[in-house]
Structure formats: C-alpha cells, structure tokens
Scaffold this motif. Structure first.
Motif, mmCIF file in Angstrom:
data_model
loop_
_atom_site.group_PDB
_atom_site.id
_atom_site.type_symbol
_atom_site.label_atom_id
_atom_site.label_comp_id
_atom_site.label_asym_id
_atom_site.label_seq_id
_atom_site.Cartn_x
_atom_site.Cartn_y
_atom_site.Cartn_z
ATOM 1 N N ARG A 1 0.873 -1.215 0.084
ATOM 2 C CA ARG A 1 -0.039 -0.077 0.109
ATOM 3 C C ARG A 1 0.823 1.219 -0.012
ATOM 4 N NH1 ARG A 1 -5.896 1.187 2.409
ATOM 5 N NH2 ARG A 1 -5.381 3.489 2.239
ATOM 6 N N ASP A 2 2.020 1.186 1.028
ATOM 7 C CA ASP A 2 2.935 2.472 0.837
ATOM 8 C C ASP A 2 3.438 2.614 -0.650
ATOM 9 O OD1 ASP A 2 2.903 2.878 3.562
ATOM 10 O OD2 ASP A 2 4.406 1.521 3.892
ATOM 11 N N ASN A 3 3.949 1.409 -1.264
ATOM 12 C CA ASN A 3 4.487 1.576 -2.329
ATOM 13 C C ASN A 3 3.647 1.761 -3.694
ATOM 14 O OD1 ASN A 3 7.374 0.960 -2.465
ATOM 15 N ND2 ASN A 3 6.899 -0.931 -1.529
ATOM 16 N N VAL A 4 2.166 1.509 -3.663
ATOM 17 C CA VAL A 4 1.485 2.052 -4.761
ATOM 18 C C VAL A 4 1.293 3.412 -4.612
ATOM 19 C CG1 VAL A 4 -0.990 1.598 -3.535
ATOM 20 C CG2 VAL A 4 -0.485 1.253 -6.112
ATOM 21 N N ALA A 5 1.074 4.216 -3.116
ATOM 22 C CA ALA A 5 1.353 5.499 -3.144
ATOM 23 C C ALA A 5 2.260 6.255 -3.608
ATOM 24 C CB ALA A 5 0.912 6.098 -1.715
ATOM 25 N N PHE A 6 3.510 5.859 -3.472
ATOM 26 C CA PHE A 6 4.750 6.466 -3.691
ATOM 27 C C PHE A 6 5.011 6.176 -5.006
ATOM 28 C CE2 PHE A 6 9.411 5.249 -3.972
ATOM 29 C CZ PHE A 6 9.692 6.512 -3.767
ATOM 30 N N GLU A 7 4.610 5.119 -5.785
ATOM 31 C CA GLU A 7 4.728 5.173 -7.203
ATOM 32 C C GLU A 7 3.975 6.027 -8.114
ATOM 33 O OE1 GLU A 7 7.131 3.492 -8.995
ATOM 34 O OE2 GLU A 7 8.179 2.683 -7.256
ATOM 35 N N ALA A 8 2.748 6.006 -7.523
ATOM 36 C CA ALA A 8 1.775 7.158 -7.813
ATOM 37 C C ALA A 8 2.260 8.507 -7.965
ATOM 38 C CB ALA A 8 0.504 6.890 -7.230
ATOM 39 N N GLY A 9 2.898 8.872 -6.846
ATOM 40 C CA GLY A 9 3.474 10.187 -6.543
ATOM 41 C C GLY A 9 4.603 10.378 -7.600
ATOM 42 N N ILE A 10 5.454 9.434 -7.867
ATOM 43 C CA ILE A 10 6.542 9.442 -8.737
ATOM 44 C C ILE A 10 5.975 9.857 -10.142
ATOM 45 C CG2 ILE A 10 8.259 8.056 -10.122
ATOM 46 C CD1 ILE A 10 8.933 6.649 -7.372
ATOM 47 N N LYS A 11 5.147 9.037 -10.727
ATOM 48 C CA LYS A 11 4.543 9.393 -12.008
ATOM 49 C C LYS A 11 3.867 10.810 -12.070
ATOM 50 C CE LYS A 11 5.503 5.267 -12.561
ATOM 51 N NZ LYS A 11 6.214 4.404 -11.579
ATOM 52 N N LEU A 12 3.147 11.556 -11.153
ATOM 53 C CA LEU A 12 2.598 12.676 -11.346
ATOM 54 C C LEU A 12 3.846 13.532 -11.119
ATOM 55 C CD1 LEU A 12 -0.748 12.555 -9.305
ATOM 56 C CD2 LEU A 12 -0.133 11.929 -11.701
ATOM 57 N N GLY A 13 4.571 13.487 -10.365
ATOM 58 C CA GLY A 13 5.997 14.528 -10.316
ATOM 59 C C GLY A 13 6.476 14.566 -11.449
ATOM 60 N N ALA A 14 6.857 13.240 -12.120
ATOM 61 C CA ALA A 14 7.643 13.049 -13.324
ATOM 62 C C ALA A 14 6.843 13.935 -14.501
ATOM 63 C CB ALA A 14 7.669 11.642 -13.838
ATOM 64 N N LEU A 15 5.465 13.456 -14.853
ATOM 65 C CA LEU A 15 4.496 14.099 -15.615
ATOM 66 C C LEU A 15 4.806 15.565 -15.826
ATOM 67 C CD1 LEU A 15 1.068 12.987 -16.383
ATOM 68 C CD2 LEU A 15 1.596 15.244 -16.756
ATOM 69 N N TYR A 16 4.495 16.006 -14.479
ATOM 70 C CA TYR A 16 4.355 17.771 -14.400
ATOM 71 C C TYR A 16 5.846 18.152 -14.748
ATOM 72 C CZ TYR A 16 2.955 22.006 -12.196
ATOM 73 O OH TYR A 16 2.814 23.183 -11.938
ATOM 74 N N HIS A 17 7.052 17.711 -14.270
ATOM 75 C CA HIS A 17 8.223 18.405 -14.422
ATOM 76 C C HIS A 17 8.729 18.019 -15.720
ATOM 77 C CE1 HIS A 17 8.414 20.800 -10.776
ATOM 78 N NE2 HIS A 17 7.618 19.700 -10.140
ATOM 79 N N GLN A 18 8.158 16.942 -16.477
ATOM 80 C CA GLN A 18 8.851 16.595 -17.663
ATOM 81 C C GLN A 18 8.127 17.404 -18.697
ATOM 82 O OE1 GLN A 18 11.323 14.379 -18.660
ATOM 83 N NE2 GLN A 18 11.202 15.664 -20.645
ATOM 84 N N PHE A 19 6.657 17.741 -18.692
ATOM 85 C CA PHE A 19 6.066 18.384 -19.626
ATOM 86 C C PHE A 19 5.940 19.591 -19.771
ATOM 87 C CE2 PHE A 19 5.798 13.721 -20.487
ATOM 88 C CZ PHE A 19 6.136 13.562 -21.952
ATOM 89 N N VAL A 20 5.430 20.346 -18.521
ATOM 90 C CA VAL A 20 5.364 21.604 -18.266
ATOM 91 C C VAL A 20 6.128 22.551 -18.935
ATOM 92 C CG1 VAL A 20 5.193 23.470 -16.368
ATOM 93 C CG2 VAL A 20 3.905 21.326 -16.165
ATOM 94 N N GLY A 21 6.013 23.584 -19.567
ATOM 95 C CA GLY A 21 7.071 24.287 -20.397
ATOM 96 C C GLY A 21 7.037 23.899 -21.835
ATOM 97 N N ALA A 22 6.501 22.787 -22.264
ATOM 98 C CA ALA A 22 6.311 22.436 -23.754
ATOM 99 C C ALA A 22 5.382 23.450 -24.517
ATOM 100 C CB ALA A 22 5.656 20.832 -23.961
ATOM 101 N N PRO A 23 5.833 24.038 -25.624
ATOM 102 C CA PRO A 23 5.029 24.800 -26.338
ATOM 103 C C PRO A 23 4.148 24.123 -26.933
ATOM 104 C CG PRO A 23 7.408 24.975 -27.141
ATOM 105 C CD PRO A 23 7.363 23.902 -25.991
ATOM 106 N N VAL A 24 2.633 24.723 -26.857
ATOM 107 C CA VAL A 24 1.489 24.105 -27.165
ATOM 108 C C VAL A 24 0.445 25.128 -27.674
ATOM 109 C CG1 VAL A 24 0.415 24.289 -24.910
ATOM 110 C CG2 VAL A 24 -0.354 22.488 -26.280
ATOM 111 N N SER A 25 -0.376 24.842 -28.889
ATOM 112 C CA SER A 25 -1.408 25.673 -29.146
ATOM 113 C C SER A 25 -2.549 24.725 -29.228
ATOM 114 C CB SER A 25 -1.023 25.999 -30.688
ATOM 115 O OG SER A 25 -1.283 24.786 -31.594
ATOM 116 N N LEU A 26 -3.757 25.471 -29.614
ATOM 117 C CA LEU A 26 -5.164 24.619 -29.752
ATOM 118 C C LEU A 26 -5.136 23.426 -30.802
ATOM 119 C CD1 LEU A 26 -7.350 27.774 -29.606
ATOM 120 C CD2 LEU A 26 -7.321 25.959 -27.898
ATOM 121 N N GLU A 27 -4.222 23.688 -31.801
ATOM 122 C CA GLU A 27 -4.242 22.632 -32.837
ATOM 123 C C GLU A 27 -3.156 21.431 -32.167
ATOM 124 O OE1 GLU A 27 -3.633 26.053 -33.353
ATOM 125 O OE2 GLU A 27 -5.565 26.189 -34.201
#
Lengths: 114, 114, 114, 114
Positions: C6-32
């Motif tokens: 149970r600890d590990n599933v929470a920990f792994e979930a946190g890792i993925k969200l932190g990774a997602l956020y800091h990997q992709f925030v900043g990427a250029p994007v448009s409506l298209e």
C-alpha cells in the motif's frame, strides 16, 4: 554591424533546437510509444514562431538497446534525429540534430536568402 | 553562401538560451532559494561550449507575487533575466532574455568580429 | 512497521505525477497541437512500471486565454487534468492532478486492495 | 478504506522524487559545477511542502567518465544519489534515489509514525 535577418534566423533556429532537446530529453519512451512522442515533439516545437518545417525521428535501435527490465527507457540525446527549416524575413536556415562522434550534434546545414 | 562563423555564433547563442529556458523553467523556487538557483543555472549553461560569460537574475518581485500558500512558486519564463556572451572563432554575440510586452523575449544585442 | 504494498502504490503514483508535471510543463502548445501533446504525455507516462491507466486532458479555455501574439503558449500546471490508476501487487491507487484554489493539486482519490 | 496520512506521506515523497528527476536530468554539468547543481537541486526541491530534509549528491566518477570532448556532460539519472525525509501530519517517510542494477532506483527506506 547591425543585427541582420540572417543572424536572427540562425539564432531562432538555435533556440528551437535547444528548447526541443531540453524539454523532451528524459521523457519515458518505449518502442510502442516512440511514434507518438516523435509527433508530439514535432508538433510542439512547430507551433513556435519562424518554424517552417520540422521532422523528428527517434532511433528505434538505440531505444531497443536501452530498454530496462521494465520494457521502457528515457529519451536520450543520441536517439534524436531532427531536421528543421526556419524562416526569418527573407532568410531560411536548414538545421538539424544528428548523432555524430558519440555526441548529439546540433548543426546548420544551410542558410540562404529566399 | 557557406555557413559562416557569424552564423554559428548566433546559432550557438540561440541553443544556449533555448536550453536554459526549457531545462530550468518549472523548478520550484522561493525567495530564499532564488540566489542558489540563479548561480546553478549560470554555472550549468556556462559549462557548454562557446559560452564566454553568463549572468542570470530572477525577478524577486515576480517570485513574491506568485508564491503559493505553501511559500514557494515555480520558475516561470517572465522571471528570467539573462545576459550572455558567446564566442565562436572570431565572432562574439551578446544575447539575452528579458521580459518584454508580457513575453520572455530572447534577443541578440550585438554581434561583432573580435 | 515494514514498508507495505500500500505504501509503495502511493509512492509510485506520486513518482509518476511528479515526473509528468516536471517533464512536460513548459512544452510549447497551441489549440491545434493540444490533442497530440495529451496523447504523447499519457503514452509516455503510461510506459512506466505500475501504471494501469492514465488519461491527460489539457484545458482548452486556459490555452486559448494564454496564447501569445504568435498563436501559441506553453503548457502550464493549471492546464493539466490527469487521472491515473496505479497497481502495485494487490493494491490499486487512483490519483490525479486537478486545478484547485489556484493551484495544480496532486491528490489521491482512493487506494484499495484488489 | 479512507486515504490516510501514511498514504499521503508516501505519495508526497514520490511526487518530490519524480519532480527532482525530470526537472533536473539533462542539465549541463562538469566537475567544477557539480557542487553548485547539487545545492540548487536540494534547495529547489526542499522548498516544496512536506520536505523535512534532502541531500543530493552527484557521482563524480560517472561525471568524469561521461565528459565530452568539450569538458562537460549532462546530468543523467544514474549520477543521482538522493536521500530525503518527508513529513505529512504524524507520519515521516525516508526515501531515496540510488543507482542499483543499472537503474536509478527510487525507493522507500522507512515510514514511521512520529
């Protein structure tokens, strides 16, 4: 000597390659998701000003060779092959990223007046 | 016309600014840690080829105004003020990032033969 | 008390969200290009271990409102809506990112034994 | 079963490690600038909520071995050694990143009530 359109097209081309590299290197990738990442990188960088064309291709052999036991790896600089054309006013620059001598080299292929 | 040293100094300058921006924007920062982040960004980008000088300063007023209830924020493009000098062979480019018209503008100040 | 699944599933979930956020925030994007970026983010994070399901949706209204004069913007944390399910051994965690009180909140919806 | 403080301390610890990794991997680094980058990473992640302590150390041998002809390299996952302590309400988690079996492993050392 004043800053010219030719200077700016080279500068803008550099900005886009530096941005591409440091935004996307590190992203998790597998053989199944490489195509989706290629398209998203090209689309993302392509929305920026002065980008006339861009193609991104990720080296499948390198991806395969770096797969972890979990079946994925991270995008690394050497995996990137990029060809891009920038236009700034009447100048066009063709630039790229290509793995050369163990290093993901960013280079200008040609700059011309159009 | 062949690619010149002047083209390359502009291109290399662009690479460094694009890299700086997309590597470090998003990093958590507070008023207490802004100086440490400024120094690390300048040191990190400064190890790359052709960088002769670089200074990075983060706008403390903008940091203060974007602090969350938890007392920190993230590095955002508009907070960045960068001045850098690149040298490629006998050409030198002075470039920067500066918040202008609501936008973190990357620009060439001057390119000269040295 | 030993570290549990149970600890590990929470920990792994946190890792993925932190990774997602800091990997992709900043990427250029448009409506298209928003749809292409959504798919690539989900595919990229989805290749990581323990990710059972993930959907990413980027707020089109926020994208539209932050478009620069050049017709694009950068991915910002508040634009991200993420729903993900992680599994670690016999535990499953449902987690997400959602813009709440001016802040892109990462949260656990539920953890259960399966 | 409701989400507990213990779940949240594990989740928050994961968020911080995922963020650290994907924010800073890729940053240019040399033997001369490694200390500055270590401090900035620890300071940056340390401003986030629930972080009680964090130390970051970059493997100098790996940095030396990956130096390019230009005398620098990029921060890679395996170079990272991180030890962090998180607190959420009455729970404390000790977590880390450590190069293990060819992989930069993120792991929970201990979670305890305090």
């Amino acid at each position: 000597m004043a800053v010219t359109a030719r200077d700016n097209v080279a500068f803008e081309a550099g900005i886009k390659l530096g941005a591409l590299y440091h935004q996307f290197v590190g992203a998790p990738v597998s053989l199944e998701t490489a195509a989706s990442l290629e398209q998203a990188i090209a689309a993302s960088i392509g929305v920026q000003p002065y980008v006339k064309a861009i193609t991104v291709s990720l080296d499948r052999t390198m991806i395969r060779e770096s797969l972890s036991a979990f079946g994925y790896t991270e995008l690394k600089g050497p995996m990137l092959k990029v060809d891009a054309v920038m236009q700034f006013k009447n100048y066009e620059a063709s630039v790229g990223i290509k793995y050369t001598d163990g290093y993901p080299l960013m280079f200008i292929k040609e700059i011309k007046e159009i």
